[in-house]
Design an enzyme around this catalytic site. Structure first.
Site, mmCIF file in Angstrom:
data_model
loop_
_atom_site.group_PDB
_atom_site.id
_atom_site.type_symbol
_atom_site.label_atom_id
_atom_site.label_comp_id
_atom_site.label_asym_id
_atom_site.label_seq_id
_atom_site.Cartn_x
_atom_site.Cartn_y
_atom_site.Cartn_z
ATOM 1 N N VAL A 1 -6.727 34.578 3.165
ATOM 2 C CA VAL A 1 -6.874 36.029 3.000
ATOM 3 C C VAL A 1 -8.257 36.349 2.422
ATOM 4 O O VAL A 1 -8.887 37.339 2.788
ATOM 5 C CB VAL A 1 -5.749 36.568 2.076
ATOM 6 C CG1 VAL A 1 -5.947 38.047 1.782
ATOM 7 C CG2 VAL A 1 -4.378 36.319 2.698
ATOM 8 N N ASP B 1 -5.194 44.311 10.126
ATOM 9 C CA ASP B 1 -5.867 45.143 11.137
ATOM 10 C C ASP B 1 -4.864 45.598 12.200
ATOM 11 O O ASP B 1 -4.898 46.747 12.652
ATOM 12 C CB ASP B 1 -7.015 44.349 11.772
ATOM 13 C CG ASP B 1 -7.937 43.774 10.704
ATOM 14 O OD1 ASP B 1 -8.455 44.563 9.911
ATOM 15 O OD2 ASP B 1 -8.088 42.545 10.643
ATOM 16 N N HIS C 1 -12.287 39.337 11.311
ATOM 17 C CA HIS C 1 -11.836 40.397 10.394
ATOM 18 C C HIS C 1 -13.103 41.028 9.792
ATOM 19 O O HIS C 1 -13.543 40.663 8.702
ATOM 20 C CB HIS C 1 -10.937 39.808 9.301
ATOM 21 C CG HIS C 1 -10.556 40.822 8.253
ATOM 22 N ND1 HIS C 1 -9.808 41.939 8.533
ATOM 23 C CD2 HIS C 1 -10.842 40.886 6.926
ATOM 24 C CE1 HIS C 1 -9.646 42.650 7.428
ATOM 25 N NE2 HIS C 1 -10.269 42.030 6.441
HETATM 26 P P1 NAD Z 1 -8.969 40.221 -7.219
HETATM 27 O O1 NAD Z 1 -10.330 40.134 -7.806
HETATM 28 O O2 NAD Z 1 -8.017 41.250 -7.719
HETATM 29 O O3 NAD Z 1 -8.250 38.808 -7.374
HETATM 30 C C1 NAD Z 1 -8.857 37.626 -6.999
HETATM 31 C C2 NAD Z 1 -8.324 36.546 -7.937
HETATM 32 O O4 NAD Z 1 -8.787 35.300 -7.447
HETATM 33 C C3 NAD Z 1 -8.805 36.682 -9.368
HETATM 34 O O5 NAD Z 1 -7.679 36.686 -10.244
HETATM 35 C C4 NAD Z 1 -9.693 35.457 -9.597
HETATM 36 O O6 NAD Z 1 -9.593 34.937 -10.903
HETATM 37 C C5 NAD Z 1 -9.101 34.499 -8.565
HETATM 38 N N1 NAD Z 1 -10.017 33.451 -8.109
HETATM 39 C C6 NAD Z 1 -11.342 33.562 -7.823
HETATM 40 N N2 NAD Z 1 -11.811 32.371 -7.443
HETATM 41 C C7 NAD Z 1 -10.780 31.506 -7.454
HETATM 42 C C8 NAD Z 1 -10.644 30.134 -7.171
HETATM 43 N N3 NAD Z 1 -11.699 29.380 -6.799
HETATM 44 N N4 NAD Z 1 -9.422 29.552 -7.281
HETATM 45 C C9 NAD Z 1 -8.359 30.286 -7.668
HETATM 46 N N5 NAD Z 1 -8.424 31.595 -7.977
HETATM 47 C C10 NAD Z 1 -9.619 32.188 -7.879
HETATM 48 O O7 NAD Z 1 -9.180 40.350 -5.634
HETATM 49 P P2 NAD Z 1 -8.111 40.787 -4.526
HETATM 50 O O8 NAD Z 1 -8.147 42.263 -4.365
HETATM 51 O O9 NAD Z 1 -6.807 40.132 -4.820
HETATM 52 O O10 NAD Z 1 -8.797 40.172 -3.211
HETATM 53 C C11 NAD Z 1 -8.830 38.775 -2.998
HETATM 54 C C12 NAD Z 1 -9.577 38.467 -1.700
HETATM 55 O O11 NAD Z 1 -8.862 38.974 -0.576
HETATM 56 C C13 NAD Z 1 -10.974 39.079 -1.612
HETATM 57 O O12 NAD Z 1 -11.866 38.116 -1.044
HETATM 58 C C14 NAD Z 1 -10.779 40.246 -0.651
HETATM 59 O O13 NAD Z 1 -11.966 40.620 -0.003
HETATM 60 C C15 NAD Z 1 -9.776 39.639 0.304
HETATM 61 N N6 NAD Z 1 -9.029 40.576 1.161
HETATM 62 C C16 NAD Z 1 -8.796 40.192 2.458
HETATM 63 C C17 NAD Z 1 -8.082 41.021 3.312
HETATM 64 C C18 NAD Z 1 -7.837 40.621 4.741
HETATM 65 O O14 NAD Z 1 -7.324 41.457 5.517
HETATM 66 N N7 NAD Z 1 -8.136 39.422 5.183
HETATM 67 C C19 NAD Z 1 -7.587 42.244 2.838
HETATM 68 C C20 NAD Z 1 -7.838 42.609 1.517
HETATM 69 C C21 NAD Z 1 -8.577 41.759 0.672
HETATM 70 C C1 LMR Z 2 -9.718 45.007 4.046
HETATM 71 O O1 LMR Z 2 -9.819 44.997 5.274
HETATM 72 O O2 LMR Z 2 -9.162 45.944 3.428
HETATM 73 C C2 LMR Z 2 -10.211 43.821 3.253
HETATM 74 O O3 LMR Z 2 -10.839 42.880 4.083
HETATM 75 C C3 LMR Z 2 -11.045 44.190 2.087
HETATM 76 C C4 LMR Z 2 -12.419 44.653 2.489
HETATM 77 O O4 LMR Z 2 -13.384 44.186 1.884
HETATM 78 O O5 LMR Z 2 -12.531 45.477 3.394
#
Ligand code: NAD
Ligand code: LMR
Length: 330
Positions: A131, A161, A189
């Site tokens: 993710v 998406d 993505h």
């Molecule tokens: P967040 O900052 O709330 O949480 C991330 C957590 O990961 C934190 O608690 C941090 O301490 C931990 N972390 C960082 N590095 C780490 C590691 N090496 N090992 C273990 N834990 C670690 O962020 P979030 O809102 O939960 O987002 C997390 C990720 O998901 C981001 O990269 C964001 O861009 C991504 N994301 C992807 C999608 C998708 O559709 N693919 C959608 C939303 C967010």
């Molecule tokens: C999303 O699509 O909401 C996530 O990938 C977070 C972002 O950075 O857009």
């Protein structure tokens, strides 16, 4: 009491916004089934372990019947031990003014170490959803570390998406989201993703017959889906979390239970289908059979405009792969 063997589920970044939203539904049986016990194996950075212990207390306080144990660690070799399913969420999210690819420098290296740990200690057939952004390329990095666990088991999340696209179409057509089928997200993505509605249907009829505003389909619809992550960051200051967690649950639940012929968007290592270079982790329309094996849908006829959109996103994935070549070599 269920006598089934518990599924060991690792979640990284488990004290973060998405991680916290994922683990409660898993413990409630929303992913692996209402008769399947689970053991949650939660990974965090050392600084966030205190917070994670609070999350663990809350998990235990929910008194979930299916939750057999909770492991909390800052060591991937502990958190991934014998894991059957892994949600790799832990990484930096982007802020306003950034693209997801801007995260590659900081986040990419996380997936080298975690890919190695998966290969060293996870279950032989462990299944991975990445993710953390940029998720396709991070999943590619982790997959390159796999020697024992099959590379095909490394996937990335584009279900968010697809869900966004389905909600947009349903809203425009005034139907339930469940009326939409065969909607496919192709590519990365990122804003280059292609939410292909041309094969989708609404209550069995072609989308373009039900939604006659073709200008909207070809402009506002595609743009809204591609830019939704940014729109959410602009509106609330932080990136999507509950909807992202729900999409991750959808992805793993469908991969586990099968889709009964329904198309779902999954970013998976290309097998060369549609001319997409082998190994690149690209979103395709997939089905999952009753044995939990995913298959890239074959024979989808892409018109010239669709082919160009898919190619643009594949080109971006190739550029990202080039950007991390040093990381993989070193
Ligand atoms: P967040 O900052 O709330 O949480 C991330 C957590 O990961 C934190 O608690 C941090 O301490 C931990 N972390 C960082 N590095 C780490 C590691 N090496 N090992 C273990 N834990 C670690 O962020 P979030 O809102 O939960 O987002 C997390 C990720 O998901 C981001 O990269 C964001 O861009 C991504 N994301 C992807 C999608 C998708 O559709 N693919 C959608 C939303 C967010
Ligand atoms: C999303 O699509 O909401 C996530 O990938 C977070 C972002 O950075 O857009």
């Amino acid at each position: 009491m269920s006598t089934k063997k518990p599924v060991r589920v690792a979640v990284t970044g488990a004290a973060g916004r998405i991680g916290t939203s994922i683990i409660f539904p898993i413990a409630a049986g929303d992913v692996f089934g209402k008769d399947t016990p689970v053991i949650l194996q939660l990974l965090e950075l050392p600084d966030a372990l205190g917070k994670l212990r609070g999350v663990e207390m809350e998990l235990r306080d929910c008194a979930y019947n299916l939750l057999r144990d909770v492991v909390v660690s800052d060591d991937p070799n502990v958190a991934f031990k014998d894991a059957d399913a892994l949600f790799l969420v832990g990484s930096k999210p982007r802020g306003p003014g950034m693209e997801r690819a801007d995260l590659l420098k900081d986040n990419g290296k996380i997936f080298i170490g975690q890919g190695k740990a998966i290969d060293a200690v996870a279950a032989d057939n462990a299944r991975v959803i990445v993710v953390g952004n940029p998720c396709n390329t991070n999943a590619y990095i982790a997959s390159q570390m796999a020697r024992r666990v099959p590379k095909a088991n490394f996937t990335a999340m584009t279900r968010l998406d697809q869900n966004r696209a389905a909600a947009q179409l349903a809203g425009k057509a005034g139907v339930e989201v469940g009326a939409i089928g065969n909607l496919a997200v192709w590519g990365n993505h990122s804003p280059t993703m292609y939410a292909d509605y041309t094969h989708a249907y609404i209550n069995g009829r072609k989308v373009s017959e039900v939604i006659t505003d073709h200008e909207w389909l070809n402009t506002a619809f595609l743009k809204t889906v591609a830019q939704r992550g940014k729109a959410i960051i602009d509106a609330q200051g932080v990136s999507s979390a509950p909807s992202a967690a729900w999409a991750a649950i959808d992805h793993m639940r469908d991969w586990h239970h099968g889709t009964n012929g329904r198309w779902v968007s999954m970013a998976v290592p290309s097998d060369g289908s549609y001319g997409i270079p082998e190994g690149l982790i690209c979103s395709f329309p997939c089905t999952v059979d009753a044995n939990g094996q995913y298959h890239i849908v074959q024979g989808v006829e892409l018109d010239a405009a669709s082919k160009a959109k898919v190619q643009a996103s594949v080109n971006e994935l190739l550029e990202e792969r080039e950007m991390i070549s040093g990381l993989l070599a070193g």
